[in-house]
Design a protein around this motif. Sequence first.
Motif, PDB file in Angstrom:
ATOM      1  N   ILE A 162      34.247   5.100  86.576  1.00 31.50           N
ATOM      2  CA  ILE A 162      33.599   5.970  85.857  1.00 31.50           C
ATOM      3  C   ILE A 162      33.694   6.248  84.463  1.00 31.50           C
ATOM      4  N   ALA A 163      32.856   5.856  83.549  1.00 34.40           N
ATOM      5  CA  ALA A 163      33.132   5.678  82.117  1.00 34.40           C
ATOM      6  C   ALA A 163      32.311   6.580  81.230  1.00 34.40           C
ATOM      7  N   LEU A 164      32.987   6.994  80.156  1.00 36.18           N
ATOM      8  CA  LEU A 164      32.204   7.830  79.234  1.00 36.18           C
ATOM      9  C   LEU A 164      31.507   6.677  78.188  1.00 36.18           C
ATOM     10  N   GLY A 165      30.412   6.557  77.983  1.00 37.47           N
ATOM     11  CA  GLY A 165      29.820   5.730  77.188  1.00 37.47           C
ATOM     12  C   GLY A 165      29.426   6.094  75.790  1.00 37.47           C
ATOM     13  N   PHE A 166      29.841   5.294  74.769  1.00 36.39           N
ATOM     14  CA  PHE A 166      29.260   5.713  73.584  1.00 36.39           C
ATOM     15  C   PHE A 166      28.468   4.568  72.861  1.00 36.39           C
TER      16      PHE A 166
END
Length: 150
Positions: free
Chosen positions: A18-22
């Motif tokens: 589960i990633a935090l996307g920028f």
Amino acid sequence: MFNVLEPQVCFQEVPGHIALGFVCTGCPLRCPGCHSVDTWDPKYGERLTSQRFIALLERYKHLITCVVFFGGEWQEGDLVYFLKLATQQGLATCLYTGLEDVSEQLKAQLTYVKTGRYVAELGGLASHLTNQRFIEIASGKVLNSLFLKG
């Protein structure tokens, strides 16, 4: 300035994470058929500062296992800095780039990299025909099979 759109939690861009996307703005590639033309303007979005980045990692620390940047390699020094901060927090790191390869300096900070421009007739990572590659840096393995359906 290293500008990004409001980060989003991502569930499928980095398999097993589960990633935090920028989404980084200012992309110089200008690929035909780009779905994010509005991000070509480097003034679009908000400046990502170390304080903001660390606050976001703290906010999502119990949910995410990875940080993914969609672009940003055109500001390599800034991107390397943010990748190092993520790694220091124990997070995996990923870069989605339209380039065929990135520098060794960037690879040293990455767990995964997705390379290759999007070509509509070849499709994205979920296509057997794609020119894009999703690579695990440590092993050099191409993990495109993780995106294929059925």
